[in-house]
Design an enzyme around this catalytic site. Structure first.
Site, PDB file in Angstrom:
ATOM      1  N   ASP A  72       0.815  -1.222   0.000  1.00 30.69           N
ATOM      2  CA  ASP A  72       0.000   0.000   0.000  1.00 30.69           C
ATOM      3  C   ASP A  72       0.846   1.268   0.000  1.00 30.69           C
ATOM      4  O   ASP A  72       0.336   2.362  -0.208  1.00 30.69           O
ATOM      5  CB  ASP A  72      -0.863   0.022   1.273  1.00 30.69           C
ATOM      6  CG  ASP A  72      -2.190  -0.670   1.072  1.00 30.69           C
ATOM      7  OD1 ASP A  72      -2.711  -0.650  -0.044  1.00 30.69           O
ATOM      8  OD2 ASP A  72      -2.705  -1.224   2.058  1.00 30.69           O
TER       9      ASP A  72
HETATM   10  C1  BGC Z   1       0.472   1.195   6.253  1.00 27.96           C
HETATM   11  C2  BGC Z   1       0.153  -0.015   5.436  1.00 27.96           C
HETATM   12  C3  BGC Z   1      -1.331  -0.150   5.274  1.00 27.96           C
HETATM   13  C4  BGC Z   1      -1.953   1.138   4.793  1.00 27.96           C
HETATM   14  C5  BGC Z   1      -3.457   1.003   4.793  1.00 27.96           C
HETATM   15  C6  BGC Z   1      -0.206   2.420   5.705  1.00 27.96           C
HETATM   16  O1  BGC Z   1       0.043   3.506   6.523  1.00 27.96           O
HETATM   17  O2  BGC Z   1       1.868   1.379   6.293  1.00 27.96           O
HETATM   18  O3  BGC Z   1       0.697  -1.170   6.034  1.00 27.96           O
HETATM   19  O4  BGC Z   1      -1.610  -1.168   4.373  1.00 27.96           O
HETATM   20  O5  BGC Z   1      -1.591   2.217   5.615  1.00 27.96           O
HETATM   21  O6  BGC Z   1      -4.127   2.070   4.371  1.00 27.96           O
HETATM   22  C1  NOJ Z   2      -1.520  -3.782   5.494  1.00 23.21           C
HETATM   23  C2  NOJ Z   2      -2.709  -3.814   4.608  1.00 23.21           C
HETATM   24  O1  NOJ Z   2      -3.844  -4.225   5.339  1.00 23.21           O
HETATM   25  C3  NOJ Z   2      -2.511  -4.722   3.435  1.00 23.21           C
HETATM   26  O2  NOJ Z   2      -3.615  -4.660   2.579  1.00 23.21           O
HETATM   27  C4  NOJ Z   2      -1.249  -4.373   2.705  1.00 23.21           C
HETATM   28  O3  NOJ Z   2      -1.071  -5.316   1.667  1.00 23.21           O
HETATM   29  C5  NOJ Z   2      -0.057  -4.375   3.628  1.00 23.21           C
HETATM   30  N1  NOJ Z   2      -0.309  -3.541   4.762  1.00 23.21           N
HETATM   31  C6  NOJ Z   2       1.224  -3.907   2.952  1.00 23.21           C
HETATM   32  O4  NOJ Z   2       1.201  -2.554   2.676  1.00 23.21           O
END
Ligand code: BGC
Ligand code: NOJ
Length: 817
Positions: free
Chosen positions: A487
């Site tokens: 993400d």
């Molecule tokens: C996090 C990710 C997450 C995303 C969700 C980010 O701030 O680092 O792990 O998947 O937010 O919106």
């Molecule tokens: C947490 C999110 O829930 C997931 O959808 C994502 O793939 C990972 N972070 C990596 O960014």
């Protein structure tokens, strides 16, 4: 350093000191009513949706971290001394303390000046309520007069509004108190037909429903005025802060035990029968009273607790292993399955790190969660698949999240995460392999929940696949969109304004940046879809999917291979990300894992080379970091990934979610030693001894462990709600132990450490129980050469599906390499 121990026989984790480095929590409820409970009885409850139907209030990022919850107080009425049997909120030094987190329940017990107390918290199956069964025993030589006070703070339903809209909220609160029950009915007078209730089996000496009266001005929960003076105020909340507190007096002879049952419940009335009498504003309690009466009866409480335990015995009995490794055993047999249940239920919405107001259920997340859940309750997995696919767009794209209460896609986030659609294919494939229920593919499912737009689920899968084909970039690789699995790799975001969301701000039209990760995922999903199409007799589709997958493999080998590992992506300028030509972020974990899982490079040495590079550049003793070198500064064209200080989260943290991809890849090249070694590095049970470093719960995986660039290397964060739950479960059960569901049967293909002599798995699958003894006389890592079913040798290593029979099917598998 340890803060407790596993009790594998009871299937519990026993915490023996209350001040754990972080709150160590558990989940109550596994269907519709959920609670989070910490080892000091902190946490909160909700019905279905942590944002829209929050029963009790919780203040995040509090000090102490874990504060507010399901609190009880005990008061010695002779001395006036009072304490909390769960340690918080008074934090009195207890003589004995023990918290037992079990499957769907938590028992907190303590002893103070020879008064023993124990509370068992759980949610009965099929109900929308939680029980706190409280027992108190006098171990003194003389009689004691005690007071028991309960305390919860009601939330005004929408947890976001509850924490923000005080000019209104301080005037809306309403309660009723009838018999021993406190009813919280804020907004019931207008558009709500639900209310909360808090009942008590003891005779009330008093009650409080206005928080600030109970606490007293300028006092906190450590010193409530009502408890201090030993008498409730019988306050009635009109506005301000509705609260629930019962006061019960308990006199105990030496050695005597008494029990009080407290119940917090959620109840809905038919819209046209809200009030009784109908013209009044009084809650109609006719429908809730039988429920209350049922659980104020101790027999029913005990029976409900027993059936909860039996329910879990049944769920866990589907896959049990006895291997030489105690950590793998207890994760597979108990805790990893429990964590998969929690992630299936609440996705990434509500934990001590997820506020419950930010996100609903993620499309990508929930599909992956199925990998660790589908065998437990296939019917719920089916329902989830249909709900998820109903939020899919006609284009094949997906809403990134949906709200569990409404089951509608979340417009604020929207779509455009170009990996999303493919996870649906993998989720459905996992369901089909587990159940053989091919009828799901014919279920009519709408797009964007629009009536009239229904198409068979199978068509949704086709569109998922096509979505990528219609969005290819300059190298023929899939366009990344807002982000892929990561993400935080936001290649079209270019955000220079503080506070902008990296996930939803899109400043480029996204026709250049490509993802090698999605390319690998496309190949993997394409092969699965081809197999599904073939089984359905749609050979044209099958051929097309395979042909496109093969084509994409070629593109990956041409543009996605960097010489020693797979490139991660191409940025908006067409420059590689995750390549030796980069200054930072030269190698990423995700494309190595995904491409090898898709079978790319298995025959030409690329897979081996990529995994060697991972081992040399990314592996640490605490797990495999996400990329290297970590980004030392913010890169406008890379987005959130470079917003994190080095070693944290996506910027070179150890993301437990994607470590299993490398582990699977290692099993695919037959490297059982290394696969299991990597698995053990992140296995929380194996990390229990380093609790002072790890800090999170030793019984569940955390999303992240700080990477080698971080000053706190080895420290875990964001426990419970993570794709690591399902992926580690899938990896150990299906790829290392190798008892793998396939469309036509159960494959036995372990890839294990050479030192193992063997192991045994009991697996219930499509109506039969298989007891599979794997023998490894020559200390190999892989290669079943002999498979005996009920003593008879069969060819190959797939146990075919057969009609259910009463006794177990005994299987012996010999690994001779
Ligand atoms: C996090 C990710 C997450 C995303 C969700 C980010 O701030 O680092 O792990 O998947 O937010 O919106
Ligand atoms: C947490 C999110 O829930 C997931 O959808 C994502 O793939 C990972 N972070 C990596 O960014």
């Amino acid at each position: 350093m340890r803060f407790g121990h596993f009790d594998d026989n009871q299937r519990e984790y026993v915490i023996t000191q209350p001040n754990t480095p972080l709150p160590w929590i558990n989940y109550l409820g596994c269907e519709a009513y959920f609670g989070i409970i910490s080892n000091t009885a902190g946490g909160y409850s909700f019905y279905r949706d942590a944002r829209l139907r929050r029963l009790t209030r919780y203040r995040y990022n509090n000090a102490p971290f874990d504060f507010g919850g399901r609190y009880l107080y005990l008061r010695d009425n002779d001395t006036g001394e009072f304490w909390s049997p769960s340690w918080q909120p008074t934090r009195t030094r207890l003589d004995k303390y023990e918290c037992r987190h079990g499957l769907g329940y938590t028992i907190i017990g303590s002893s103070y000046r020879k008064i023993e107390a124990q509370t068992c918290y759980f949610v009965p199956l099929g109900e929308t309520l939680e029980i706190w069964k409280f027992q108190v025993t006098n171990r003194r030589k003389r009689p004691v007069k005690l007071s028991v006070f309960s305390s919860i703070e009601f939330c005004l339903w929408d947890a976001q509004d509850d924490a923000a809209n005080f000019q209104r909220n301080f005037s809306t609160g309403q309660v009723e108190i009838v018999d021993e029950v406190i009813y919280h009915k804020t907004e019931y007078r207008e558009r709500r037909n639900h209310f909360a209730w808090f009942a008590c089996s003891g005779k009330l000496a008093g009650f409080d429903t206005q928080r600030d009266t109970f606490l007293g001005a300028y006092r906190g929960w450590d010193n409530p005025a009502a408890v201090e003076r030993g008498k409730s105020f019988n306050s009635i909340a009109h506005g301000w802060v509705p609260h629930g507190s019962h006061h019960v007096k308990v006199n105990l002879k030496p050695g005597e035990t008494k029990e009080i049952i407290f119940i917090l419940g959620y109840h809905e009335n038919p819209v046209d029968q809200k009030f009784d009498p109908p013209a009044s504003q009084t809650i109609n309690k006719k429908t809730v009273k039988p429920v209350i009466a049922k659980y104020l009866d101790r027999k029913n409480v005990d029976a409900a607790f027993k059936s909860l335990r039996r329910y879990w015995d049944g769920l866990l009995g589907i896959y049990q292993v006895q291997s030489p490794d105690i950590h793998a055993n207890r994760m597979v047999n108990i805790w990893n399955a429990c964590q998969c249940m929690a992630t299936f239920n609440v996705s990434r919405s509500a934990s001590f790190y997820e506020s419950g107001i930010g996100r609903g259920l993620g499309f990508r997340d929930s599909n992956q969660d199925l990998l660790g859940f589908v065998h437990m309750v296939p019917a719920r997995a089916r329902e989830r698949i249909l709900d998820l696919s109903a939020t899919q767009l006609e284009s094949g794209g997906a809403f990134h999240q949906y709200q569990p209460l409404t089951k509608r896609g979340n417009n604020d986030i929207g779509g455009g995460f170009n990996d999303d659609p493919h996870w649906l294919i993998l989720g459905v494939a996992a369901y089909l392999k587990e159940t053989g229920d091919w009828s799901i593919l014919d279920e009519p499912v709408p797009f964007e929940n629009a009536p009239g737009s229904e198409q068979p689920l199978y068509e949704h899968l086709r569109r998922s696949f096509n979505y990528t084909l219609e969005r290819l970039g300059p190298h023929g690789l899939p366009l990344i969109g807002r982000a892929d699995w990561n993400d935080c790799l936001n290649l079209n975001c270019f955000s220079d304004t503080p506070g902008q969301s990296f996930q939803t701000t899109t400043n480029k039209d996204g026709k250049v940046a490509e993802s090698v990760f999605i390319a690998g995922l496309f190949v993997l999903a394409g092969k699965e879809l081809a197999a599904i199409a073939k089984k359905r007799g749609q050979s044209e589709d099958a051929e097309r999917c395979l042909a496109e997958a093969v084509k994409m493999e070629k593109v990956i080998c041409q543009h996605g291979w960097d010489g020693e590992w797979f490139v991660r992506a191409y940025d908006d300028f067409g420059k590689p990300v995750g390549s030796k030509v980069c200054d930072e972020g030269k190698i990423f974990i995700e494309s190595q894992g995904m491409c090898v899982m898709a079978g790319i490079g298995l025959n030409d040495g690329k897979a081996r080379l990529a995994l060697e590079s991972v081992n040399q550049r990314l592996a640490t003793k605490h797990g495999i970091v996400l990329q290297q070198p970590a980004f030392s500064k913010y890169y406008l064209h890379l987005g959130e990934i470079s917003s994190y200080p080095p070693g944290y989260k996506e910027n070179a943290g150890i993301f437990c979610h994607n470590n299993p991809w490398i582990i699977i890849a290692e099993t695919m090249i037959g490297n059982g030693n290394r696969a299991f070694d990597y698995y053990t590095r992140i296995n929380p049970s194996a990390r229990e001894n380093i609790g002072g470093i790890h800090r999170c719960e030793p019984y569940v995986f955390a999303q992240m462990i700080a990477g080698k660039d971080a000053p706190t290397h080895g420290e875990a964060k964001n426990s419970w709600l993570t794709g690591a739950a399902a992926w580690t479960y899938f990896t150990i059960t299906q790829r290392i132990l190798g008892i793998r569901t396939e469309f036509d049967g159960l494959r036995v293909d372990p890839v294990i450490p050479a030192r193992w002599k063997g192991f045994t798995v009991t697996r219930r699958f499509r109506g039969n129980t298989y007891v599979i003894a794997v023998k490894n006389p020559k200390r190999k890592q892989r290669g079943v050469t002999k498979l005996l079913v009920d003593g008879k040798a069969i060819a190959g290593n797939v146990l075919p599906v057969c009609p259910p029979r009463s006794g177990p099917i005994r299987v012996e598998a010999v690994l001779e390499g």
